[in-house]
Scaffold this active site. Structure first.
Site, mmCIF file in Angstrom:
data_model
loop_
_atom_site.group_PDB
_atom_site.id
_atom_site.type_symbol
_atom_site.label_atom_id
_atom_site.label_comp_id
_atom_site.label_asym_id
_atom_site.label_seq_id
_atom_site.Cartn_x
_atom_site.Cartn_y
_atom_site.Cartn_z
ATOM 1 N N ASP A 29 0.852 -1.201 0.000
ATOM 2 C CA ASP A 29 0.000 0.000 0.000
ATOM 3 C C ASP A 29 0.882 1.244 0.000
ATOM 4 O O ASP A 29 1.855 1.328 0.758
ATOM 5 C CB ASP A 29 -0.917 -0.024 1.233
ATOM 6 C CG ASP A 29 -2.060 0.962 1.117
ATOM 7 O OD1 ASP A 29 -1.799 2.170 0.937
ATOM 8 O OD2 ASP A 29 -3.217 0.543 1.202
ATOM 9 N N ASN A 85 -12.653 -3.408 2.984
ATOM 10 C CA ASN A 85 -13.656 -2.354 3.019
ATOM 11 C C ASN A 85 -14.594 -2.651 1.849
ATOM 12 O O ASN A 85 -14.220 -2.444 0.690
ATOM 13 C CB ASN A 85 -13.002 -0.976 2.871
ATOM 14 C CG ASN A 85 -12.089 -0.661 4.049
ATOM 15 O OD1 ASN A 85 -12.400 -0.978 5.198
ATOM 16 N ND2 ASN A 85 -10.953 -0.043 3.781
ATOM 17 N N GLN A 92 -14.629 1.838 1.353
ATOM 18 C CA GLN A 92 -13.909 1.430 0.131
ATOM 19 C C GLN A 92 -13.721 2.637 -0.773
ATOM 20 O O GLN A 92 -14.687 3.310 -1.132
ATOM 21 C CB GLN A 92 -14.688 0.328 -0.601
ATOM 22 C CG GLN A 92 -13.944 -0.198 -1.828
ATOM 23 C CD GLN A 92 -14.649 -1.397 -2.481
ATOM 24 O OE1 GLN A 92 -15.715 -1.820 -2.036
ATOM 25 N NE2 GLN A 92 -14.060 -1.916 -3.527
ATOM 26 N N HIS A 98 -10.327 -5.709 -2.994
ATOM 27 C CA HIS A 98 -8.964 -5.940 -2.493
ATOM 28 C C HIS A 98 -8.984 -6.226 -1.006
ATOM 29 O O HIS A 98 -9.809 -5.692 -0.268
ATOM 30 C CB HIS A 98 -8.053 -4.748 -2.809
ATOM 31 C CG HIS A 98 -8.592 -3.431 -2.328
ATOM 32 N ND1 HIS A 98 -9.575 -2.739 -3.007
ATOM 33 C CD2 HIS A 98 -8.304 -2.689 -1.246
ATOM 34 C CE1 HIS A 98 -9.860 -1.625 -2.361
ATOM 35 N NE2 HIS A 98 -9.104 -1.571 -1.279
ATOM 36 N N HIS A 100 -6.894 -6.060 2.528
ATOM 37 C CA HIS A 100 -5.778 -5.413 3.229
ATOM 38 C C HIS A 100 -5.157 -6.404 4.213
ATOM 39 O O HIS A 100 -5.884 -7.052 4.977
ATOM 40 C CB HIS A 100 -6.272 -4.214 4.047
ATOM 41 C CG HIS A 100 -6.766 -3.063 3.246
ATOM 42 N ND1 HIS A 100 -5.963 -2.000 2.893
ATOM 43 C CD2 HIS A 100 -7.988 -2.793 2.720
ATOM 44 C CE1 HIS A 100 -6.672 -1.119 2.198
ATOM 45 N NE2 HIS A 100 -7.906 -1.578 2.075
HETATM 46 P P1 AMP Z 1 -9.705 1.054 0.278
HETATM 47 O O1 AMP Z 1 -9.877 2.306 1.085
HETATM 48 O O2 AMP Z 1 -10.032 -0.189 1.037
HETATM 49 O O3 AMP Z 1 -10.422 1.137 -1.050
HETATM 50 O O4 AMP Z 1 -8.163 0.932 -0.005
HETATM 51 C C1 AMP Z 1 -7.518 1.528 -1.061
HETATM 52 C C2 AMP Z 1 -6.061 1.527 -0.704
HETATM 53 O O5 AMP Z 1 -5.306 1.722 -1.867
HETATM 54 C C3 AMP Z 1 -5.651 2.614 0.298
HETATM 55 O O6 AMP Z 1 -5.121 2.005 1.468
HETATM 56 C C4 AMP Z 1 -4.605 3.413 -0.465
HETATM 57 O O7 AMP Z 1 -3.545 3.828 0.351
HETATM 58 C C5 AMP Z 1 -4.143 2.428 -1.515
HETATM 59 N N1 AMP Z 1 -3.631 3.028 -2.733
HETATM 60 C C6 AMP Z 1 -4.175 4.027 -3.462
HETATM 61 N N2 AMP Z 1 -3.424 4.288 -4.565
HETATM 62 C C7 AMP Z 1 -2.380 3.426 -4.527
HETATM 63 C C8 AMP Z 1 -1.259 3.193 -5.366
HETATM 64 N N3 AMP Z 1 -1.049 3.909 -6.493
HETATM 65 N N4 AMP Z 1 -0.381 2.228 -5.014
HETATM 66 C C9 AMP Z 1 -0.570 1.514 -3.893
HETATM 67 N N5 AMP Z 1 -1.630 1.657 -3.064
HETATM 68 C C10 AMP Z 1 -2.512 2.624 -3.361
#
Ligand code: AMP
Ligand code: ZN
Length: 138
Positions: A29, A85, A92, A98, A100
């Site tokens: 992440d 999420n 989300q 995805h 975590h």
């Molecule tokens: P969610 O809030 O469960 O949809 O998680 C999305 C996650 O993606 C968050 O924890 C972000 O920090 C992560 N994220 C967003 N953009 C990127 C990226 N370019 N590379 C890696 N992680 C990312």
């Protein structure tokens, strides 16, 4: 397809990959909640966990188990939070399912699943609710 995670899967957006096979892609992440915070997703675009077919969901968690065990060993972890999420209302932000994996270490905070949301008053009619849910499987 205007999806951030689909672009990561095909390499259009760079990522710190930790694992890949035919079905999943996993990377660190970019805004980690803790060191080693890993995201695991199916390569196929599916918006939400609850949109997944049972077989795909099982395959996803099979690999999540493999990666979590590997992180445990490699990083010497005692524990981690593993979760999804599922839907905007649940936080989300990227509409591509995805999981975590968030490594936990002593003194990193008090939070756990129970700190996400709290019911007031703390209990409802559990017997009635359980009955309703059980019946929905029939
Ligand atoms: P969610 O809030 O469960 O949809 O998680 C999305 C996650 O993606 C968050 O924890 C972000 O920090 C992560 N994220 C967003 N953009 C990127 C990226 N370019 N590379 C890696 N992680 C990312
Ligand atoms: Zn996608």
């Amino acid at each position: 397809m205007d999806c951030l995670f689909c672009k990561i899967v095909v390499g259009d957006i760079p990522s710190h990959k930790v694992y890949e096979d035919d079905f999943v892609y996993a990377f660190l992440d970019i805004y980690p909640s803790s060191e080693g915070h890993t995201i695991v997703l199916p390569k196929k675009h599916i918006a939400k966990f609850t949109d997944m077919k049972k077989k795909d969901a099982a395959s996803l968690f099979f690999i999540v188990n493999k990666i979590a065990r590997n992180l445990e060993k490699t990083m010497g972890l005692e524990g981690m939070n593993i979760g999804i999420n599922n839907g905007e209302i649940a936080g989300q932000t990227v509409a591509h399912v995805h999981v975590h994996i968030i490594p936990r270490r002593a003194g990193d905070g008090e939070g756990n699943m129970h700190t996400i949301v709290e019911l007031h008053p703390p209990t409802g009619n559990l017997a009635e609710l359980a009955e309703t849910i059980r019946r929905s499987f029939e």
